[in-house]
Design an enzyme around this catalytic site. Structure first.
Site, PDB file in Angstrom:
ATOM      1  N   SER A   1       0.810  -1.208   0.000  1.00  0.00           N
ATOM      2  CA  SER A   1       0.000   0.000   0.000  1.00  0.00           C
ATOM      3  C   SER A   1       0.854   1.273   0.000  1.00  0.00           C
ATOM      4  CB  SER A   1      -0.966  -0.035   1.188  1.00  0.00           C
ATOM      5  OG  SER A   1      -1.913   0.976   1.118  1.00  0.00           O
TER       6      SER A   1
ATOM      7  N   ASP B   1      -2.284   6.255  -3.448  1.00  0.00           N
ATOM      8  CA  ASP B   1      -1.129   5.628  -2.803  1.00  0.00           C
ATOM      9  C   ASP B   1      -0.636   4.488  -3.698  1.00  0.00           C
ATOM     10  OD1 ASP B   1      -3.361   4.032  -2.378  1.00  0.00           O
ATOM     11  OD2 ASP B   1      -2.669   3.302  -0.447  1.00  0.00           O
TER      12      ASP B   1
END
Length: 447
Positions: free
Chosen positions: A104, A241
């Site tokens: 992530s 992200d």
């Protein structure tokens, strides 16, 4: 060995914590547990595997694919694409299991593995516990025709793109948008979706080399996006992200629009369209008091959960709600996705701008964000944070001092010997003063 699964899969330093042997063993264990649970009954099982562009994803993907195939699961390699794309394609391709390799928003040396069930939802805690219990255990692998086959399905991402575009009837024609892809999984998909929706797109952070993911860019570093929005005279900026399950935004003047503000805007859009179930939004305890006030003033209800998109989703599914998210930019639109989807969120946020004819900074004024100060008090006994009479007395005094104009949250970390002290108040100075005072009490009482 400590618990492998955290709140978002298995994550750690690649090749140190998360190794190729562990990735292989986890994949074998997942296949075994799902088979024992009857998930493969009556048919030959299939899994889809995707990854973000981290260098370590290359060898970890190979290990995951090897583990699944050795356990008799046919594997479709999806290549580099966002986490929510893997969730969507698991269901769309009628696979029994989805696997995503990503850490992530973490830096490039980290990586992670998360599993999705055949409906595209993250595996339940109970299933993760069962997988962890058999990792590395003895088993009888198939042979001959029983082993899984592997093939590439890189073109399947087009189904995800088409799905996203089908969710918004409003064209983005006339909008100039800068999108920061964090040198991550959305480097190709996010600009493509926005262009096909009609926007004039400027792309930054879209040259992943395996090592630069999230480095000074994306939703955790908005400076580059602010500068690019101003430089190109854009109407808005969108930041993702590394695996594109988050979305934050920047206005034409360079002001940040966080997850709370995005949720406020989209909640009103959904309510106006008659698609906000029970007029309710699900948010975490970390959402700004300004968000809760705005929703109350709009006649909407806010249901609070613990921090983590997993808990937001659990509450949504349990009670039939369709919209929720986090201040960090994880926004879940359950009518269209089974997990937080940053590309979907950005598309709908810009659609709200296009539909209303109002600039993003004006839409963001639906809520007034109270100054929020967070202090991490380290090396204390977090287990006593909620039972200490000294801490409870200090919190009560602070709440009385702030009244309806502020809020206090004392939250023990789930993984570290640390207690988080969060204070919201009408001014930053007031919030900081109260937070620092509470932090000292926590340090003294729990140290």
């Amino acid at each position: 060995m400590g618990r492998l699964f955290g709140t978002d899969g298995v994550r750690g330093l690649a090749n140190r914590d998360l190794t190729a042997p562990l990735a292989l063993d986890l994949s074998v264990a997942a296949a075994r547990v799902l088979a024992e649970a009857g998930a493969f009954e009556g048919h030959r099982p299939t899994a889809v595997v995707g990854r973000d562009p981290r260098a370590s994803g290359e060898f970890l993907e190979a290990a995951v694919v090897a583990g699944l195939a050795s356990a008799g699961v046919d594997v479709l390699r999806l290549g580099v694409l966002p986490t929510p794309a893997v969730a969507h394609l698991t269901s769309a391709l009628d696979a029994d299991l989805g696997v995503m390799l990503s850490a992530s928003h973490n830096p490039a040396p980290d990586n992670g593995i998360k599993f999705f069930d055949r409906s595209g939802y993250k595996l339940a805690d109970e299933m993760e516990d069962r997988i962890e219990a058999v990792v590395g255990g003895a088993w009888e692998p198939p042979t001959g025709a029983g082993v899984g086959r592997v093939r590439d399905a890189y073109g399947a991402v087009e189904q995800y793109v088409a799905h996203l575009l089908s969710t918004v009837p409003v064209s983005l024609d006339g909008l100039r948008v800068v999108v920061d892809c964090a040198h991550g999984a959305a480097a190709t998909v996010a600009p493509e979706v926005l262009r096909r929706a009609g926007a004039d797109v400027v792309t930054i952070g879209a040259a992943p080399d395996g090592l630069n993911i999230n480095e000074g860019c994306g939703s955790t570093h908005l400076d580059a996006l602010r500068a690019a929005v101003r430089e190109h005279g854009a109407d808005a900026g969108i930041a993702h992200d590394g695996d594109a399950d988050r979305c934050l935004a920047v206005t034409a003047s360079g002001e940040d629009v966080d997850g709370d503000q995005i949720m406020a805007i989209l909640a009103l859009e959904l309510r106006a369209a008659g698609r906000l179930a029970a007029d309710t939004v699900v948010a975490t305890v970390m959402s700004n008091l300004g968000f809760k006030n705005a929703m109350r003033d709009a006649g909407l209800k806010v249901v609070e959960t613990a921090v983590g998109d997993r808990y937001v989703l659990e509450a949504m599914k349990e009670h039939g709600y369709v919209f929720g998210g986090e201040q960090s930019g994880h926004v879940i639109m359950l009518d269209h996705a089974t997990t937080g989807d940053g590309v979907l969120t950005g598309l709908h946020l810009l659609s709200a701008v296009a539909r209303s004819g109002r600039p993003l900074d004006e839409l963001a004024k639906v809520m007034t964000r109270l100054p929020q100060v967070l202090v991490n008090v380290r090396d204390v006994d977090r287990t006593r944070a909620k039972t200490s009479p000294e801490v409870a007395a200090a919190v009560a005094a602070a709440e009385a001092e702030l009244g309806d104009g502020g809020r206090v949250l004392i939250r023990p970390s789930g993984t570290e010997p640390m207690v988080r002290v969060m204070v919201e108040a009408p001014t930053h100075d007031e919030a900081k003063a109260v937070a620092d005072r509470l932090a000292e009490v926590v340090r003294s009482a729990l140290g």
